[in-house]
Design a protein around this motif. Structure first.
Motif, short mmCIF file in Angstrom:
data_model
loop_
_atom_site.label_atom_id
_atom_site.label_comp_id
_atom_site.label_asym_id
_atom_site.label_seq_id
_atom_site.Cartn_x
_atom_site.Cartn_y
_atom_site.Cartn_z
N TYR A 55 -3.13 -6.23 -73.02
CA TYR A 55 -4.36 -5.80 -72.37
C TYR A 55 -5.37 -5.27 -73.38
O TYR A 55 -6.52 -5.72 -73.44
N ASN A 58 -5.94 -8.11 -76.49
CA ASN A 58 -6.37 -9.48 -76.16
C ASN A 58 -7.46 -9.54 -75.11
O ASN A 58 -8.21 -10.51 -75.07
N TYR A 59 -7.52 -8.54 -74.24
CA TYR A 59 -8.37 -8.72 -73.07
C TYR A 59 -8.92 -7.41 -72.52
O TYR A 59 -9.00 -7.22 -71.32
N SER A 61 -11.90 -6.18 -72.44
CA SER A 61 -13.14 -6.35 -71.69
C SER A 61 -13.53 -7.82 -71.70
O SER A 61 -13.43 -8.49 -72.73
N VAL A 62 -13.97 -8.31 -70.57
CA VAL A 62 -14.41 -9.70 -70.49
C VAL A 62 -15.63 -9.92 -71.38
O VAL A 62 -15.77 -10.96 -72.02
N ASP A 63 -16.51 -8.92 -71.44
CA ASP A 63 -17.75 -9.05 -72.18
C ASP A 63 -17.63 -8.72 -73.67
O ASP A 63 -18.32 -9.31 -74.49
N GLU A 64 -16.80 -7.75 -73.99
CA GLU A 64 -16.68 -7.31 -75.38
C GLU A 64 -15.22 -7.21 -75.76
O GLU A 64 -14.59 -6.17 -75.58
N ARG A 65 -14.70 -8.26 -76.30
CA ARG A 65 -13.29 -8.26 -76.70
C ARG A 65 -13.15 -7.74 -78.12
O ARG A 65 -14.04 -7.90 -78.95
N SER A 69 -5.75 -10.28 -81.87
CA SER A 69 -4.87 -11.00 -80.95
C SER A 69 -3.47 -10.45 -81.11
O SER A 69 -3.06 -10.06 -82.21
#
Length: 124
Positions: A55, A58-59, A61-65, A69
Motif C-alpha cells: 500500500y 506501490n499505491y 495515492s492514485v495521483d501522487e505515487r 516499488s
C-alpha cells in the motif's frame, strides 16, 4: 551512495516483526537504490506486512505515487526450493532524489506504531 544513507531504513525494517534475517542493500552510479529482505511467511502478520508495504510503497495515492516499488523476488523454485527458504522481497527506487531515509519516514508515518509492537498490527 554512502552506506549511511540506508541506516534509518534498515533500522526500521529490522523492527518489523515479520521481517527476519539480514537486510541487504545496493545502489548504482546514478543514485537508484534497493533493499532486499525476507519475510517469515509463517509469521502471523506476514501478509499484513506485505499488504502494508504494498500500500505505502506501490499505491499510496492514485495521483501522487512514491517513486518506489515493493515486490517479491525469487530464484527458480524448481532449482532451489519453496518460498519458506528462497522468497525475498525488495524495495526499489528509481529516483535518485528519493533517499532511503525518506522512504523510512513514509513507512514510519503509515505503518503500525510502534512497528515492533505486535498488538498494533491487530486489525480492529
Amino acid at each position: 551512495m554512502d552506506d549511511r544513507a540506508f541506516t534509518k531504513l534498515i533500522d526500521f525494517l529490522e523492527k518489523v516483526p515479520a521481517i527476519h534475517g539480514t537486510v541487504v542493500k545496493g545502489s548504482d552510479e546514478i543514485g537508484r537504490w534497493w533493499v532486499k529482505f525476507e519475510i517469515d511467511i509463517t509469521h502471523q502478520f506476514a501478509w499484513h506486512t506485505v499488504q502494508e508495504f504494498g500500500y505505502v510503497l506501490n499505491y499510496l495515492s492514485v495521483d501522487e505515487r512514491l517513486p518506489t516499488s515493493f515486490h517479491p523476488v525469487s530464484p527458480p523454485p524448481y532449482i532451489n526450493g519453496g518460498p519458506e527458504e528462497f522468497l525475498s522481497w525488495v524495495i526499489e527506487c528509481h529516483d535518485s532524489e528519493f533517499r532511503p531515509g525518506t522512504c523510512a519516514e513514509w513507512l514510519l508515518g503509515r505503518l503500525p506504531r510502534p512497528v515492533e509492537d505486535l498488538e498494533q498490527w491487530i486489525a480492529e
